[in-house]
Enzyme design. Structure first.
Site: not given
Ligand code: CMP
Length: 142
Positions: A11, A59, A87, A93, A104, A117
């Site tokens: 990202k 979000f 994963r 996340t 992460r 991602h």
């Molecule tokens: P990703 O795995 O790319 O899939 C969805 C994305 O949304 C996640 O990673 C984060 O970057 C974002 N995300 C998920 N939950 C939240 C949250 N509660 N607040 C802000 N961003 C979020």
């Protein structure tokens, strides 16, 4: 065990922080084969479609804006059970909760700006791939 393909996107925060090589290195060292690679700056349409499953969530707008805040690097890898393997490698996340040893867990302190991602299923992979790549951009076996 199934040979699968999955998509990893470094990202904008990961690219800005110079972590592209680190992510690619981890994927290669794991034994996954890179099949396609692209740097791009997503348009609003691409970012919205890429994250369409999150439309309506609190979000979503922030996520779409962040995804267009700089270039990203998209990588298609192939390997045994690649979807679940990757994963596991990226971790949960929220970077604050992701365990050390995961991408992460090692590099993020944020739930939004979490470096990478990765597709969570074959269906997600198929949709996400189409946002970024054409079939002809995937290298044959080598
Ligand atoms: P990703 O795995 O790319 O899939 C969805 C994305 O949304 C996640 O990673 C984060 O970057 C974002 N995300 C998920 N939950 C939240 C949250 N509660 N607040 C802000 N961003 C979020």
């Amino acid at each position: 065990m199934p040979v699968e393909r999955t998509l990893i996107v470094v990202k904008p925060d990961g690219v800005r922080r110079g972590l592209v090589g680190e992510v690619i290195s981890r994927l290669e060292r794991k034994g996954l084969k890179i099949r396609a690679l692209k740097m791009l700056w997503m348009t609003r349409e691409q970012a919205e479609e890429f994250y369409s499953v999150h439309k309506g969530k609190p979000f979503y707008d922030e996520l779409v804006k962040f995804t267009q805040s700089g270039p990203v690097v998209a990588i298609v890898v192939e390997g045994d059970s690649a979807i679940s393997v990757v994963r596991t490698m990226i971790g949960p996340t929220d970077g604050r909760k992701a365990p050390p040893g995961t991408i992460r867990g090692d590099y993020s302190l944020s739930i939004l700006e979490n470096i990478v991602h990765a597709s969570d299923s074959e269906e997600s992979y198929a949709r996400e791939f189409k946002v970024i790549f054409r079939d002809s951009e995937v290298m044959p076996g080598y």
